[in-house]
Design an enzyme around this catalytic site. Sequence first.
Site, PDB file in Angstrom:
ATOM      1  N   GLY A  72       7.023  11.543  -3.709  1.00  0.00           N
ATOM      2  CA  GLY A  72       7.562  10.741  -4.814  1.00  0.00           C
ATOM      3  C   GLY A  72       6.547  10.527  -5.914  1.00  0.00           C
ATOM      4  N   SER A 113       0.820  -1.218   0.000  1.00  0.00           N
ATOM      5  CA  SER A 113       0.000   0.000   0.000  1.00  0.00           C
ATOM      6  C   SER A 113       0.851   1.265   0.000  1.00  0.00           C
ATOM      7  CB  SER A 113      -0.940   0.011   1.211  1.00  0.00           C
ATOM      8  OG  SER A 113      -0.193   0.181   2.404  1.00  0.00           O
ATOM      9  N   CYS A 156      -1.562   7.487  -2.486  1.00  0.00           N
ATOM     10  CA  CYS A 156      -2.810   8.233  -2.646  1.00  0.00           C
ATOM     11  C   CYS A 156      -2.624   9.400  -3.606  1.00  0.00           C
ATOM     12  CB  CYS A 156      -3.309   8.724  -1.286  1.00  0.00           C
ATOM     13  SG  CYS A 156      -2.072   9.654  -0.331  1.00  0.00           S
TER      14      CYS A 156
END
Length: 415
Positions: free
Chosen positions: A255, A148, A189
């Site tokens: 990133g 994740s 996200c």
Amino acid sequence: MNEGKMKIGVNGLGRIGKLTVWNHVGRRYFNEIVVNIGRQAGTGMKDVAHYLERDSTYGALHTFLHGYRAEPAIHDIDEAAGSMVVDGVTVRFLREARTPQDIDWKAHDVRLVVDTTGQFLDPTLPVDTPKGSVRGHLEAGAEKVVVSAPFKTKHEGAPMPEDTITTVMGVNANDYDPKRHRIISNASCTTTCLAHMMKPLLNAFGAKRILSASMATVHAATGSQQVLDRLPKAGKTDLRKNRSILNNIILTSTGAAKALRLVIPEMENIGFIAESVRVPVSSGSLIILVLSIQESPSEEPIRRGVINSVYEQAAQLDPNRYLQFTEKQNVSGDILGAPKAAAVIEGNETHTRTADLSLDLANIPGFSKDILKSLPDTVVRAPVTQAVIYGWYDNEMGSYVNMLGDRIVSIAENM
């Protein structure tokens, strides 16, 4: 489908781990959820249940599942077995192993694991790495591992193993090969939102016309921020991570640009800068995307309406509703939990401005001097439109965890 026949393993019970359990209890795709905590919590399983059923951002678990009239959803807490029943789904907790290779997934018949710890992000590390490796999950009995977070290798630029891939649902999910890929990054996200903001523009204008792009994410607080100021640990150079998120806007790094190139290869040829600031909200984030797009004399000038039309049409054609478009005026709290979208484009705030870009051909390395001499003027001008686009995303439940859940189920369907 394998509905009701598979178990899912979740390593970690932090923000993403906890909400992943909520998500899969609600989906009812897996008949059992096995969560590795890796340590004792509180005074026992009742305290684990207390933590699981309440959330300061999203409210109570039973309200999330069934609305405000619902009764508590956790029952049959078994201290000895380390289990409980959550809305009819058995959730089992493992409280011993800390490193992936020591988690006995095989004994619990877990073939698919999602690692939400954020600690095991380097798929190039061998199984016996002292502090643990994501490959340890495979050694412990899992067949597939979903991470994740973006991959992060110890050695910058090291080639990624053939059995790994980074995907974003609705963008490059079909690049996943069930026969080849065993470790799958679900990106971040921010990358998820950014990918869904960039893809429609690339489809509409083409990568060659997008001259440059930059983004800034105004991001909710995460666990890397401190509640109160704290003295930094030895060797730490980013002093802002130790400042209180309750009182400050904190500059940080992201990133997202690097990960976006893995998801959308066309981005390799577009100059892209990504910045991030953390703000004192518990969830709900915003990307401000700025692009320079070359105008085409044969097409309609790029104005606010054109940009909004691109997104509106893309949203209408998206069968999963990962991309949504709205003309409403939102604040961050409006996108918590729902809609379950990777990006919500706020068309009310789209802005464009067109101006001539002046380029002196004499300053271009390798340009023919003979051609330069034949030109009456070495300066060429081209109309370029700068567009500013706002995209909301719930960096926890509504966007990321929902997309992560879809990724997990899509992998399970092919196992």
